[in-house]
Write a protein that holds these residues in place. Structure first.
Motif, PDB file in Angstrom:
ATOM      1  N   UNK A  41       0.818  -1.217   0.000  1.00 58.66           N
ATOM      2  CA  UNK A  41       0.000   0.000   0.000  1.00 58.66           C
ATOM      3  C   UNK A  41       0.853   1.268   0.000  1.00 58.66           C
ATOM      4  N   UNK A  42       2.006   1.223   0.648  1.00 65.98           N
ATOM      5  CA  UNK A  42       2.859   2.408   0.750  1.00 65.98           C
ATOM      6  C   UNK A  42       3.845   2.551  -0.402  1.00 65.98           C
ATOM      7  N   UNK A  43       3.815   1.622  -1.355  1.00 66.66           N
ATOM      8  CA  UNK A  43       4.661   1.726  -2.538  1.00 66.66           C
ATOM      9  C   UNK A  43       3.790   2.220  -3.687  1.00 66.66           C
ATOM     10  N   UNK A  44       3.893   3.505  -4.025  1.00 67.07           N
ATOM     11  CA  UNK A  44       3.027   4.046  -5.074  1.00 67.07           C
ATOM     12  C   UNK A  44       3.425   3.514  -6.454  1.00 67.07           C
ATOM     13  N   UNK A  45       2.499   3.546  -7.402  1.00 65.60           N
ATOM     14  CA  UNK A  45       2.844   3.145  -8.770  1.00 65.60           C
ATOM     15  C   UNK A  45       3.940   4.057  -9.318  1.00 65.60           C
ATOM     16  N   UNK A  46       4.792   3.540 -10.220  1.00 63.08           N
ATOM     17  CA  UNK A  46       5.913   4.346 -10.734  1.00 63.08           C
ATOM     18  C   UNK A  46       5.495   5.680 -11.360  1.00 63.08           C
ATOM     19  N   UNK A  47       4.312   5.746 -11.940  1.00 60.85           N
ATOM     20  CA  UNK A  47       3.878   6.991 -12.594  1.00 60.85           C
ATOM     21  C   UNK A  47       3.376   8.037 -11.605  1.00 60.85           C
ATOM     22  N   UNK A  48       3.129   7.658 -10.377  1.00 63.95           N
ATOM     23  CA  UNK A  48       2.595   8.580  -9.363  1.00 63.95           C
ATOM     24  C   UNK A  48       3.756   9.303  -8.673  1.00 63.95           C
ATOM     25  N   UNK A  49       4.003  10.551  -9.086  1.00 65.90           N
ATOM     26  CA  UNK A  49       5.108  11.326  -8.525  1.00 65.90           C
ATOM     27  C   UNK A  49       4.674  12.766  -8.226  1.00 65.90           C
ATOM     28  N   UNK A  50       3.736  12.947  -7.303  1.00 66.01           N
ATOM     29  CA  UNK A  50       3.258  14.310  -7.039  1.00 66.01           C
ATOM     30  C   UNK A  50       4.318  15.226  -6.423  1.00 66.01           C
ATOM     31  N   UNK A  51       5.369  14.656  -5.840  1.00 67.52           N
ATOM     32  CA  UNK A  51       6.404  15.475  -5.216  1.00 67.52           C
ATOM     33  C   UNK A  51       7.715  15.417  -5.988  1.00 67.52           C
ATOM     34  N   UNK A  52       7.631  15.106  -7.287  1.00 64.43           N
ATOM     35  CA  UNK A  52       8.827  15.057  -8.128  1.00 64.43           C
ATOM     36  C   UNK A  52       9.568  16.389  -8.044  1.00 64.43           C
ATOM     37  N   UNK A  53      10.879  16.308  -7.927  1.00 68.75           N
ATOM     38  CA  UNK A  53      11.692  17.507  -7.818  1.00 68.75           C
ATOM     39  C   UNK A  53      12.014  17.889  -6.386  1.00 68.75           C
ATOM     40  N   UNK A  54      11.372  17.237  -5.433  1.00 67.01           N
ATOM     41  CA  UNK A  54      11.671  17.514  -4.024  1.00 67.01           C
ATOM     42  C   UNK A  54      12.943  16.770  -3.649  1.00 67.01           C
ATOM     43  N   UNK A  55      13.945  17.464  -3.151  1.00 64.59           N
ATOM     44  CA  UNK A  55      15.201  16.795  -2.789  1.00 64.59           C
ATOM     45  C   UNK A  55      14.995  15.756  -1.685  1.00 64.59           C
ATOM     46  N   UNK A  56      15.704  14.643  -1.764  1.00 62.88           N
ATOM     47  CA  UNK A  56      15.546  13.611  -0.736  1.00 62.88           C
ATOM     48  C   UNK A  56      15.924  14.105   0.661  1.00 62.88           C
ATOM     49  N   UNK A  57      16.885  15.018   0.738  1.00 63.55           N
ATOM     50  CA  UNK A  57      17.277  15.572   2.042  1.00 63.55           C
ATOM     51  C   UNK A  57      16.121  16.338   2.678  1.00 63.55           C
ATOM     52  N   UNK A  58      15.362  17.060   1.858  1.00 61.91           N
ATOM     53  CA  UNK A  58      14.225  17.826   2.377  1.00 61.91           C
ATOM     54  C   UNK A  58      13.150  16.882   2.913  1.00 61.91           C
ATOM     55  N   UNK A  59      12.848  15.834   2.162  1.00 59.74           N
ATOM     56  CA  UNK A  59      11.856  14.855   2.605  1.00 59.74           C
ATOM     57  C   UNK A  59      12.324  14.207   3.903  1.00 59.74           C
ATOM     58  N   UNK A  60      13.586  13.822   3.948  1.00 63.01           N
ATOM     59  CA  UNK A  60      14.153  13.187   5.132  1.00 63.01           C
ATOM     60  C   UNK A  60      14.057  14.107   6.350  1.00 63.01           C
ATOM     61  N   UNK A  61      14.364  15.381   6.178  1.00 63.80           N
ATOM     62  CA  UNK A  61      14.289  16.344   7.282  1.00 63.80           C
ATOM     63  C   UNK A  61      12.856  16.523   7.769  1.00 63.80           C
ATOM     64  N   UNK A  62      11.906  16.612   6.831  1.00 64.07           N
ATOM     65  CA  UNK A  62      10.512  16.801   7.215  1.00 64.07           C
ATOM     66  C   UNK A  62       9.975  15.596   7.989  1.00 64.07           C
ATOM     67  N   UNK A  63      10.323  14.397   7.531  1.00 64.96           N
ATOM     68  CA  UNK A  63       9.879  13.184   8.220  1.00 64.96           C
ATOM     69  C   UNK A  63      10.526  13.101   9.603  1.00 64.96           C
ATOM     70  N   UNK A  64      11.826  13.354   9.683  1.00 63.43           N
ATOM     71  CA  UNK A  64      12.529  13.289  10.974  1.00 63.43           C
ATOM     72  C   UNK A  64      11.961  14.321  11.946  1.00 63.43           C
ATOM     73  N   UNK A  65      11.661  15.506  11.453  1.00 61.70           N
ATOM     74  CA  UNK A  65      11.106  16.555  12.320  1.00 61.70           C
ATOM     75  C   UNK A  65       9.725  16.151  12.835  1.00 61.70           C
ATOM     76  N   UNK A  66       8.915  15.564  11.957  1.00 62.41           N
ATOM     77  CA  UNK A  66       7.563  15.147  12.364  1.00 62.41           C
ATOM     78  C   UNK A  66       7.613  14.049  13.432  1.00 62.41           C
ATOM     79  N   UNK A  67       8.603  13.176  13.349  1.00 64.78           N
ATOM     80  CA  UNK A  67       8.652  12.020  14.236  1.00 64.78           C
ATOM     81  C   UNK A  67       9.708  12.136  15.338  1.00 64.78           C
ATOM     82  N   UNK A  68      10.200  13.333  15.605  1.00 65.45           N
ATOM     83  CA  UNK A  68      11.281  13.469  16.581  1.00 65.45           C
ATOM     84  C   UNK A  68      10.854  13.162  18.007  1.00 65.45           C
ATOM     85  N   UNK A  69       9.614  13.370  18.378  1.00 67.01           N
ATOM     86  CA  UNK A  69       9.135  13.041  19.718  1.00 67.01           C
ATOM     87  C   UNK A  69       7.869  12.198  19.597  1.00 67.01           C
ATOM     88  N   UNK A  70       8.031  10.904  19.292  1.00 63.99           N
ATOM     89  CA  UNK A  70       6.846  10.069  19.038  1.00 63.99           C
ATOM     90  C   UNK A  70       6.056   9.768  20.306  1.00 63.99           C
TER      91      UNK A  70
END
Length: 154
Positions: A41-70
């Motif tokens: 379910x969490x693996x989107x189809x290859x054609x589904x890229x709504x966040x194309x162009x977003x740097x992986x570092x930015x995504x990583x930072x946003x996820x880490x910030x959201x989950x820093x105090x679970x």
């Protein structure tokens, strides 16, 4: 893939909201859906890229910030972070690989100790295991590479 453009404030806000929502739902989904189905379910189809162009570092930072105090999944925080990060890297078109490794039995032989982390071109974007672990599961194609991943490839 070519070098990504910086994301606009509006698209970054949408991405942050989407990350917040999925990170909130994962503890509930993980209780009722087997891991194999959850990964599908969490693996989107290859054609589904709504966040194309977003740097992986930015995504990583946003996820880490959201989950820093679970509040949920404290003992399985790496799984929550890994699933969330993997999903959004895939939505951005990056060839992320989710890995789950297990450790040798510890003092309590009834408990399995494992760790989940995400790599891009073999470089960990979430904390890798601190000790050697046998890889139990790999989701994504570890042979898939991109030429330029910004500073994630450093």
């Amino acid at each position: 893939m070519k070098n990504p453009e910086p994301t606009s404030p509006r698209s970054r806000l949408i991405l942050r909201g989407h990350i917040w929502l999925l990170a909130t739902l994962i503890p509930l989904l993980e209780k009722f859906i087997p891991l194999k189905l959850l990964l599908r379910l969490l693996t989107p189809p290859p054609a589904c890229k709504p966040y194309a162009g977003t740097p992986p570092e930015e995504i990583s930072q946003l996820v880490a910030r959201r989950l820093q105090e679970p509040r949920n999944m404290r003992r399985r925080g790496c799984l929550r972070q890994g699933l969330t990060l993997f999903h959004f890297l895939k939505l951005a078109g990056w060839p992320a690989v989710l890995r789950i490794g297990v450790f040798p039995p510890s003092v309590d032989r009834r408990r399995l100790h494992a760790h989940c982390w995400v790599t891009l071109n073999g470089v960990p974007l979430s904390p890798p295991p601190e000790q050697p672990a046998a890889t139990l599961l790999t989701c994504g194609n570890p042979d898939e590479r991109v030429a330029a991943v910004g500073s994630a490839g450093k």
